[in-house]
Design a protein around this motif. Structure first.
Motif, PDB file in Angstrom:
ATOM      1  N   LEU A  13       1.080  -1.159  -0.070  1.00 44.62           N
ATOM      2  CA  LEU A  13       0.021  -0.004  -0.037  1.00 44.62           C
ATOM      3  C   LEU A  13       0.873   1.365   0.064  1.00 44.62           C
ATOM      4  O   LEU A  13       0.559   2.308  -0.758  1.00 44.62           O
ATOM      5  N   THR A  14       1.775   1.209   0.758  1.00 49.88           N
ATOM      6  CA  THR A  14       2.943   2.347   0.833  1.00 49.88           C
ATOM      7  C   THR A  14       3.388   2.520  -0.597  1.00 49.88           C
ATOM      8  O   THR A  14       3.518   3.914  -0.864  1.00 49.88           O
ATOM      9  N   ILE A  48       0.778   4.078  -3.001  1.00 51.31           N
ATOM     10  CA  ILE A  48       0.453   5.520  -2.915  1.00 51.31           C
ATOM     11  C   ILE A  48       1.573   6.169  -3.074  1.00 51.31           C
ATOM     12  O   ILE A  48       1.565   7.464  -3.631  1.00 51.31           O
ATOM     13  N   CYS A  49       2.796   5.932  -2.850  1.00 51.34           N
ATOM     14  CA  CYS A  49       3.976   6.676  -3.337  1.00 51.34           C
ATOM     15  C   CYS A  49       4.120   6.789  -5.050  1.00 51.34           C
ATOM     16  O   CYS A  49       4.209   7.771  -5.252  1.00 51.34           O
ATOM     17  N   ILE A  71       1.377   6.757  -6.754  1.00 50.64           N
ATOM     18  CA  ILE A  71       0.069   7.558  -7.086  1.00 50.64           C
ATOM     19  C   ILE A  71       0.734   9.077  -7.002  1.00 50.64           C
ATOM     20  O   ILE A  71       0.341   9.848  -7.689  1.00 50.64           O
ATOM     21  N   THR A  72       1.391   9.192  -5.941  1.00 59.87           N
ATOM     22  CA  THR A  72       1.943  10.512  -5.687  1.00 59.87           C
ATOM     23  C   THR A  72       2.966  11.060  -6.758  1.00 59.87           C
ATOM     24  O   THR A  72       2.651  12.477  -7.047  1.00 59.87           O
ATOM     25  N   LEU A  83      -4.491   4.205   5.773  1.00 55.93           N
ATOM     26  CA  LEU A  83      -4.778   5.146   4.637  1.00 55.93           C
ATOM     27  C   LEU A  83      -4.608   6.860   5.205  1.00 55.93           C
ATOM     28  O   LEU A  83      -4.128   7.582   4.308  1.00 55.93           O
ATOM     29  N   LEU A 114      -0.757   7.476   5.402  1.00 56.24           N
ATOM     30  CA  LEU A 114      -0.062   7.596   3.939  1.00 56.24           C
ATOM     31  C   LEU A 114      -0.612   9.114   3.069  1.00 56.24           C
ATOM     32  O   LEU A 114       0.009   9.622   2.480  1.00 56.24           O
ATOM     33  N   SER A 115      -1.929   9.253   3.711  1.00 55.47           N
ATOM     34  CA  SER A 115      -2.579  10.537   2.966  1.00 55.47           C
ATOM     35  C   SER A 115      -1.772  11.753   3.452  1.00 55.47           C
ATOM     36  O   SER A 115      -1.518  12.717   2.785  1.00 55.47           O
ATOM     37  N   SER A 119       1.601  11.821   1.658  1.00 53.27           N
ATOM     38  CA  SER A 119       1.390  12.230   0.317  1.00 53.27           C
ATOM     39  C   SER A 119       0.937  13.748   0.089  1.00 53.27           C
ATOM     40  O   SER A 119       1.666  14.370  -0.511  1.00 53.27           O
TER      41      SER A 119
END
Length: 719
Positions: A11-12, A15-16, A18-19, A143, A146-147, A150
């Motif tokens: 997941l990390t 999200i990384c 995605i960022t 979440l 990580l939000s 991000s």
């Protein structure tokens, strides 16, 4: 139920990515932006280094020219300071990239965006490491954690001040240097073993590559020392301060070794002239630079970070200075900067206390990342620039993350704090990214970039400069533009500069005697700025009408007010003096520049011309040209001067050699043909064949090339 570590890691990373993708897509529309009439001629006009025509030519250029090519960083309107730089690894990389990309501007923009995206991912992973230190994985949902990471990352990646370093096509080597430096930071934040050989080698290679591409990360060992020290003090209450210092230094050994190598290299090259200038500076000027000038520049950078409203390529012009030493604004700036430094020094010894830790971890790494640009250690030609904030903002975000994650950990019972933080960060991000997007539109082309600078110009000097550059850029990039339009901008520039002349005359009367010595040293006092306005007026006149007498008449009354002659002003002034037959005056200004050690190919070539045409001293002419070739081997005027000199001396071997070098450097077929003919006459098969093969690749139907091929085959046989 305990979360699956593998699932958390996936997941990390997701999200990384995605960022990083958000950042890449945000800047994607800029890939096809055109060349700018703002230093990007370094690439499209090959002003510093050439674009090799073939892969083999890269190695040929390294063999013939070497990598000891120095670069003069200066701008006469920004300051009198001239910095000499030589980054050999950077020169090597430039040759490869110039060959691969040639003059495709989209490839340069894509490279910068990709490097910025990688740096974004590195910051995300570093912040994730900070979050783990505070056990956020067990306190809040993945979440939410990580939000927060991000959003903090995007606050850096999409900050308005980051636009210039990303979209300035010539800045990609600096971004590459930062990528290597930030990877080094990531390694230290995630190292699990001490004194590990592979860790030593990896960090050594990363940092030495970063530093020899661009020296902006020179304070990285100090920054990492503070991070290691602060974290170790907090996590090991049984360690004394001295023990922690030793531990931190031991861990930083690979970086300290690199720093020692860099310092040795610095003092053994021409770049040491930057420090020689400091050594000759009066003590009064040095003290004013550190205690008066630096705090005002520091406060300007803070305004750029927290209130990024006035953005301009002429950020130097936006720096606010008081008119005299003990002005309330100057005192305020001094108190802010040195007050923060004093409190940070105290926090060094009390870093285990929460409030002191917050101040230390937020301010100290940020300050020492900004340190090379604060004019404390050394004067630099540019007082301030948005691209100087690329690394300091990176470390400011890391520092802020420590505070935010610590507060969330301390108040873990109050579940609304993480969610409230997400909302606040999202609102700030929306505000900043909107400003960033509109700033990217300013960088669309030369016209939009220069007109944006005109709108924010604080005085008519910079406005007049940019109006003249608009005219020049239209002439260069828009061949179908009418001459009337170009004339309109030139005339607007002249009118504006004449207003600036009056403005600085009045300021000279009012403030010249009160102006601090450091401002006079930098050439930003009213008297010197008045002379620089006159230079711009004369330069514009000469560029448009090629009348040296009129240009001389405009500039000469003010020329004596310039204590230092920048390379651009020296080149211009020498030309008009030479063309108006003021040979003695031309000689005086050249020797003045030489005595001031303002080394440049312009100076050496001009001195060689003077020795030849005034004294017919070809030995001295050769000496100056060889000196120029030693430090500026890729300079076309130096190569042309050597070619012409050896032709005059009837030295066929040297004439052929420098004709070949000049042809190779400038892609000039006539010089290559001359070199081929002479090498044939000298019965040099290897060089004749090499040059002829180059000519046949590009000019196979040229009659002279065909004739040269026939002669070659008559002498040496089939090519």
């Amino acid at each position: 139920m305990k979360a699956n570590p593998n699932k958390q890691n996936y997941l990390t990373l997701f999200i990384c990515l995605i960022t990083g993708s958000v950042v890449f897509l945000f800047y994607l529309h800029t890939i096809n932006y055109s060349w700018k009439f703002f230093d990007e001629d370094i690439i499209f006009n090959e002003t510093v280094m050439p674009a090799p025509a073939s892969f083999s030519e890269i190695f040929e250029m390294i063999k013939l020219f070497g990598l000891n090519n120095h670069f003069i960083a200066s701008n006469p309107l920004y300051s009198n300071i001239s910095n000499i730089r030589c980054d050999k690894i950077n020169n090597l990389i430039l040759l490869f990239v110039f060959f691969l990309f040639q003059k495709n501007v989209s490839l340069y923009h894509l490279t910068s965006i990709l490097l910025h995206t990688i740096n974004t991912c590195l910051l995300f992973l570093i912040l994730n490491s900070v979050a783990k230190n505070y056990s956020l994985t067990s306190l809040i949902s993945n979440l939410t954690r990580l939000s927060l990471i991000s959003l903090l990352t995007l606050l850096w990646s999409l900050h308005p001040a980051i636009v210039e370093p990303v979209l300035f096509a010539c800045n990609w080597p600096t971004l590459l240097s930062y990528t290597l430096a930030f990877t080094t930071v990531f390694c230290f934040f995630n190292s699990k073993t001490e004194d590990h050989f592979s860790f030593f080698i990896l960090t050594f290679i990363l940092f030495i590559s970063s530093l020899f591409i661009c020296e902006h990360s020179v304070t990285l060992p100090l920054i990492l020392f503070f991070y290691i020290y602060a974290n170790h003090q907090n996590n090991h209450s049984d360690y004394f301060t001295f023990q922690t210092i030793l531990y931190s230094l031991k861990k930083l050994l690979p970086l300290l070794l690199v720093l020692a190598i860099f310092i040795f290299h610095f003092f053994s090259s021409l770049t040491k002239e930057n420090l020689n200038m400091i050594a000759k500076t009066p003590l009064e000027v040095t003290l004013e630079r550190i205690f008066w000038l630096a705090p005002q520049i520091f406060l300007h950078f803070l305004k750029l970070i927290f209130f990024p409203i006035t953005l301009s390529i002429d950020q130097t012009a936006q720096v606010k200075f008081s008119h005299y030493l003990f002005h309330p604004y100057a005192i305020l700036c001094f108190l802010i900067m040195f007050g923060l430094l004093f409190l940070s020094l105290i926090s060094f010894f009390y870093v285990r206390r929460r409030g002191f830790f917050y101040l230390f971890i937020l301010f100290i790494p940020f300050f020492f990342s900004l340190f090379p640009f604060l004019h404390i250690l050394s004067p630099i030609y540019n007082l301030a620039s948005e691209r100087y904030l690329y690394s300091p903002l990176f470390f400011l975000i890391i520092g802020f993350s420590y505070i935010l994650f610590s507060l969330i950990s301390d108040f873990s019972q109050k579940k609304f704090i993480p969610h409230l933080s997400v909302i606040i960060l999202l609102l700030i991000l929306c505000t900043l990214s909107t400003r960033t997007y509109f700033r990217t539109l300013d960088w669309s082309d030369s016209y939009t970039l220069l007109t944006s600078a005109i709108k924010t110009s604080p005085n008519n000097l910079y406005k007049g400069l940019r109006l003249e550059m608009v005219a020049s850029s239209l002439k260069t990039f828009q061949k179908d533009i009418s001459q009337n339009t170009i004339n309109k901008y030139n005339e607007a520039s002249r009118r504006t500069l004449k207003k600036a002349l009056i403005y600085f005359k009045n300021k000279k009367i009012k403030y010249q005697d009160k102006t601090p010595q450091v401002i006079k040293f930098y050439g930003l006092d009213p008297k010197t700025l008045e002379a620089k306005v006159a230079f711009l007026l004369a330069f514009t006149e000469y560029s448009n009408n090629s009348d040296p007498y009129k240009a001389y008449k405009i500039f000469e009354p003010y020329a004596k007010n310039l204590g230092f002659l920048d390379t651009i002003i020296l080149d211009f002034y020498y030309q008009i003096l030479f063309n108006t037959k003021n040979i003695d005056a031309a000689e005086n200004i050249l020797h003045k520049a030489l005595n001031q050690r303002r080394f440049s190919p312009v100076l050496f070539v001009a001195l060689s011309d003077l020795c030849e045409f005034k004294y017919n001293d070809l030995t001295l002419t050769e000496k100056y040209l060889n000196q120029s070739f030693k430090y500026f081997p890729y300079d076309p005027s130096t190569l042309f001067g050597l070619k012409r000199l050896y032709k005059k001396l009837n030295n066929a071997k040297e004439f052929a050699f420098y004709s070949y070098l000049y042809g190779l450097r400038t892609h000039d077929p006539e010089s290559l043909k001359e070199a081929a003919h002479v090498y044939l006459a000298l019965n040099n098969k290897e060089m004749s064949k090499n040059i002829l093969q180059k000519l046949l690749r590009e000019y196979i139907n040229d009659p002279q090339v065909i004739q040269t091929k026939i002669i070659y085959e008559q002498i040496f046989g089939r090519l």
